[in-house]
Design an enzyme around this catalytic site. Structure first.
Site, PDB file in Angstrom:
ATOM      1  N   TYR A 155       0.847  -1.206   0.000  1.00  0.00           N
ATOM      2  CA  TYR A 155       0.000   0.000   0.000  1.00  0.00           C
ATOM      3  C   TYR A 155       0.881   1.255   0.000  1.00  0.00           C
ATOM      4  CZ  TYR A 155      -4.343   2.596   0.776  1.00  0.00           C
ATOM      5  OH  TYR A 155      -5.415   3.442   0.647  1.00  0.00           O
ATOM      6  N   LYS A 162      -3.017   8.394   3.098  1.00  0.00           N
ATOM      7  CA  LYS A 162      -4.253   8.242   3.894  1.00  0.00           C
ATOM      8  C   LYS A 162      -4.061   8.786   5.308  1.00  0.00           C
ATOM      9  CE  LYS A 162      -7.079   6.264   0.892  1.00  0.00           C
ATOM     10  NZ  LYS A 162      -8.096   7.090   0.200  1.00  0.00           N
TER      11      LYS A 162
HETATM   12  P1  NAD Z   1     -12.761   3.513  -7.741  1.00  0.00           P
HETATM   13  O1  NAD Z   1     -11.677   3.252  -8.720  1.00  0.00           O
HETATM   14  O2  NAD Z   1     -14.116   3.112  -8.121  1.00  0.00           O
HETATM   15  O3  NAD Z   1     -12.766   5.037  -7.297  1.00  0.00           O
HETATM   16  C1  NAD Z   1     -11.598   5.847  -7.289  1.00  0.00           C
HETATM   17  C2  NAD Z   1     -11.963   7.101  -8.038  1.00  0.00           C
HETATM   18  O4  NAD Z   1     -10.913   8.063  -8.011  1.00  0.00           O
HETATM   19  C3  NAD Z   1     -12.274   6.818  -9.520  1.00  0.00           C
HETATM   20  O5  NAD Z   1     -13.588   7.243  -9.803  1.00  0.00           O
HETATM   21  C4  NAD Z   1     -11.257   7.684 -10.246  1.00  0.00           C
HETATM   22  O6  NAD Z   1     -11.750   8.202 -11.443  1.00  0.00           O
HETATM   23  C5  NAD Z   1     -11.043   8.775  -9.208  1.00  0.00           C
HETATM   24  N1  NAD Z   1      -9.872   9.588  -9.513  1.00  0.00           N
HETATM   25  C6  NAD Z   1      -8.566   9.198  -9.624  1.00  0.00           C
HETATM   26  N2  NAD Z   1      -7.807  10.236 -10.000  1.00  0.00           N
HETATM   27  C7  NAD Z   1      -8.657  11.307 -10.138  1.00  0.00           C
HETATM   28  C8  NAD Z   1      -8.465  12.671 -10.526  1.00  0.00           C
HETATM   29  N3  NAD Z   1      -7.249  13.168 -10.854  1.00  0.00           N
HETATM   30  N4  NAD Z   1      -9.558  13.483 -10.565  1.00  0.00           N
HETATM   31  C9  NAD Z   1     -10.772  13.006 -10.234  1.00  0.00           C
HETATM   32  N5  NAD Z   1     -11.013  11.735  -9.857  1.00  0.00           N
HETATM   33  C10 NAD Z   1      -9.953  10.902  -9.820  1.00  0.00           C
HETATM   34  O7  NAD Z   1     -12.289   2.763  -6.402  1.00  0.00           O
HETATM   35  P2  NAD Z   1     -12.872   2.833  -4.917  1.00  0.00           P
HETATM   36  O8  NAD Z   1     -12.304   1.659  -4.245  1.00  0.00           O
HETATM   37  O9  NAD Z   1     -14.329   3.043  -4.946  1.00  0.00           O
HETATM   38  O10 NAD Z   1     -12.131   4.107  -4.312  1.00  0.00           O
HETATM   39  C11 NAD Z   1     -12.807   5.191  -3.712  1.00  0.00           C
HETATM   40  C12 NAD Z   1     -12.105   5.631  -2.435  1.00  0.00           C
HETATM   41  O11 NAD Z   1     -12.208   4.604  -1.462  1.00  0.00           O
HETATM   42  C13 NAD Z   1     -10.611   5.915  -2.580  1.00  0.00           C
HETATM   43  O12 NAD Z   1     -10.261   7.029  -1.790  1.00  0.00           O
HETATM   44  C14 NAD Z   1      -9.984   4.675  -2.010  1.00  0.00           C
HETATM   45  O13 NAD Z   1      -8.677   4.944  -1.520  1.00  0.00           O
HETATM   46  C15 NAD Z   1     -10.946   4.396  -0.887  1.00  0.00           C
HETATM   47  N6  NAD Z   1     -10.908   3.039  -0.315  1.00  0.00           N
HETATM   48  C16 NAD Z   1     -10.981   1.937  -1.119  1.00  0.00           C
HETATM   49  C17 NAD Z   1     -10.949   0.672  -0.567  1.00  0.00           C
HETATM   50  C18 NAD Z   1     -10.975  -0.567  -1.431  1.00  0.00           C
HETATM   51  O14 NAD Z   1     -10.544  -1.614  -0.961  1.00  0.00           O
HETATM   52  N7  NAD Z   1     -11.496  -0.504  -2.669  1.00  0.00           N
HETATM   53  C19 NAD Z   1     -10.869   0.525   0.835  1.00  0.00           C
HETATM   54  C20 NAD Z   1     -10.811   1.665   1.621  1.00  0.00           C
HETATM   55  C21 NAD Z   1     -10.827   2.919   1.044  1.00  0.00           C
HETATM   56  O1  0WE Z   2      -7.059   2.987  -1.520  1.00  0.00           O
HETATM   57  C1  0WE Z   2      -7.111   1.979  -2.178  1.00  0.00           C
HETATM   58  C2  0WE Z   2      -6.799   2.047  -3.641  1.00  0.00           C
HETATM   59  C3  0WE Z   2      -5.506   2.789  -3.861  1.00  0.00           C
HETATM   60  C4  0WE Z   2      -5.006   2.881  -5.271  1.00  0.00           C
HETATM   61  C5  0WE Z   2      -4.995   1.800  -6.148  1.00  0.00           C
HETATM   62  C6  0WE Z   2      -4.470   1.953  -7.427  1.00  0.00           C
HETATM   63  C7  0WE Z   2      -4.378   0.804  -8.383  1.00  0.00           C
HETATM   64  C8  0WE Z   2      -4.287   1.271  -9.815  1.00  0.00           C
HETATM   65  C9  0WE Z   2      -4.458   4.085  -5.682  1.00  0.00           C
HETATM   66  N1  0WE Z   2      -3.939   4.247  -6.916  1.00  0.00           N
HETATM   67  C10 0WE Z   2      -3.938   3.207  -7.774  1.00  0.00           C
HETATM   68  N2  0WE Z   2      -3.362   3.402  -9.010  1.00  0.00           N
HETATM   69  C11 0WE Z   2      -3.423   2.479 -10.000  1.00  0.00           C
HETATM   70  O2  0WE Z   2      -2.839   2.673 -11.073  1.00  0.00           O
HETATM   71  N3  0WE Z   2      -7.416   0.787  -1.555  1.00  0.00           N
HETATM   72  C12 0WE Z   2      -7.627   0.774  -0.122  1.00  0.00           C
HETATM   73  C13 0WE Z   2      -7.464  -0.523  -2.242  1.00  0.00           C
HETATM   74  C14 0WE Z   2      -6.116  -1.130  -2.097  1.00  0.00           C
HETATM   75  O3  0WE Z   2      -5.104  -0.783  -2.914  1.00  0.00           O
HETATM   76  C15 0WE Z   2      -3.988  -1.452  -2.504  1.00  0.00           C
HETATM   77  C16 0WE Z   2      -4.292  -2.269  -1.400  1.00  0.00           C
HETATM   78  C17 0WE Z   2      -5.674  -2.048  -1.123  1.00  0.00           C
HETATM   79  C18 0WE Z   2      -6.448  -2.646  -0.027  1.00  0.00           C
HETATM   80  C19 0WE Z   2      -2.682  -1.412  -3.006  1.00  0.00           C
HETATM   81  C20 0WE Z   2      -1.715  -2.210  -2.415  1.00  0.00           C
HETATM   82  C21 0WE Z   2      -2.017  -3.003  -1.323  1.00  0.00           C
HETATM   83  C22 0WE Z   2      -3.299  -3.055  -0.799  1.00  0.00           C
END
Ligand code: NAD
Ligand code: 0WE
Length: 263
Positions: A155, A162
């Site tokens: 991560y 974060k």
């Molecule tokens: P997702 O890919 O559906 O959403 C991420 C969004 O970020 C996308 O819509 C993407 O277009 C947007 N984004 C990236 N760069 C951008 C930019 N320059 N301008 C505008 N938008 C931009 O994935 P998600 O998992 O729904 O992620 C949403 C949030 O939840 C993130 O902050 C992620 O870190 C957080 N999160 C995700 C998880 C997980 O496991 N999926 C867990 C905890 C927190």
């Molecule tokens: O916050 C996130 C997503 C973070 C994320 C993921 C990507 C993959 C594709 C941010 N930037 C990018 N850029 C890319 O090009 N999560 C909490 C989901 C997540 O992402 C991980 C995790 C978990 C959980 C990445 C490494 C290890 C664990």
């Protein structure tokens, strides 16, 4: 029950039907909110427009949060469309893919900047741009992950980002509190979204999560949506600056149970 009747909510970070932002959007819509949607840019338009249409949402605007001009433009358009806004949801995170594997110390300067700009500063930038049109009683919400507090393999710079995002939640809560606006975050367990696709080790992590978490169940975008309704509604009127875990209890565990006693 309509917990968000009469409220206008703008949601940033919708990519597709698996996005946490979509789980939140559906939950807000069910609770009677008027919804506006913002997405990163053209590449996502064909996915986002039909989702917006399916809930009768007509405010659908592109905004790359790396651009102050684009943020200012959505704020202006929101003012023209709604007058004031009650709720802002920031569901955006990004780091370059090559930063999310290997040793954290190999993070590049440019990669660090990108992760901080898109995943951290953008929440503050959005808060600032919308400040003049936020209605008292409103709420700001962002999404975070436990990798901010404890090391999650790969991560890396996102964990550092974060941590800064969570600190931003507290500073913004202090700034906006006197205006009657609350600022909180949801810390979600791992969810199979676009942002998790192709992440090295995600599959194994996802599986072990459900074995370790007290509730033994994965987390869905819809369940984040229910928590978001609470935090952004008047039900949470005296809660601000908080990180609410929606993680099946994973974060309370110190030493995991041995697998054979795991039932
Ligand atoms: P997702 O890919 O559906 O959403 C991420 C969004 O970020 C996308 O819509 C993407 O277009 C947007 N984004 C990236 N760069 C951008 C930019 N320059 N301008 C505008 N938008 C931009 O994935 P998600 O998992 O729904 O992620 C949403 C949030 O939840 C993130 O902050 C992620 O870190 C957080 N999160 C995700 C998880 C997980 O496991 N999926 C867990 C905890 C927190
Ligand atoms: O916050 C996130 C997503 C973070 C994320 C993921 C990507 C993959 C594709 C941010 N930037 C990018 N850029 C890319 O090009 N999560 C909490 C989901 C997540 O992402 C991980 C995790 C978990 C959980 C990445 C490494 C290890 C664990």
């Amino acid at each position: 029950m309509s917990l968000l009747q009469g409220k206008v909510a703008l949601i940033f970070g919708l990519a597709n039907e698996r996005s946490i932002a979509w789980g939140i959007t559906k939950a807000f819509h069910e609770q009677g909110a008027t919804i506006g949607i913002s997405y990163a840019g053209e590449a996502l338009e064909k996915r986002v427009k039909p989702l917006a249409a399916s809930i009768g949402c007509t405010f659908v605007e592109p905004c790359d949060v790396a651009s102050d001009e684009q943020i200012a433009l959505v704020a202006k358009k929101a003012q023209d469309a709604f007058g004031q806004v009650d709720i802002l949801v920031h569901s955006i995170g990004f780091a370059n893919r090559d930063e999310l594997t290997g040793k954290y110390y190999n993070t590049s300067r440019a990669g660090f900047h990108t992760a901080m700009d898109i995943s951290v500063f953008s929440f503050t930038a959005i808060a600032r741009a919308f400040q003049p049109i936020l209605r008292p009683g409103g709420a700001l919400l962002t999404l975070t992950y436990y990798g901010s507090e404890k090391v999650a393999p790969n991560y890396n710079v996102m964990g550092v980002a974060k941590a800064a995002l969570e600190a931003s939640v507290r500073y913004l809560a202090s700034d906006f509190g006197p205006d009657g606006i609350r600022v909180n975050a949801i810390s979600a367990g791992p969810i199979r979204t676009l942002a998790a696709a192709g992440v090295s080790g995600f599959k194994d992590m996802y599986r072990s999560f459900s074995e370790i978490a007290p509730l033994r169940q994965p987390v869905s975008p819809e369940e984040c949506g229910q928590a978001a309704v609470y935090l952004c509604s008047d039900m949470a009127s005296r809660t601000t600056g908080q990180i609410l875990f929606v993680d099946s209890g994973y974060n309370i565990m110190g030493v995991p149970q041995p697998p054979e006693k795991n039932g």
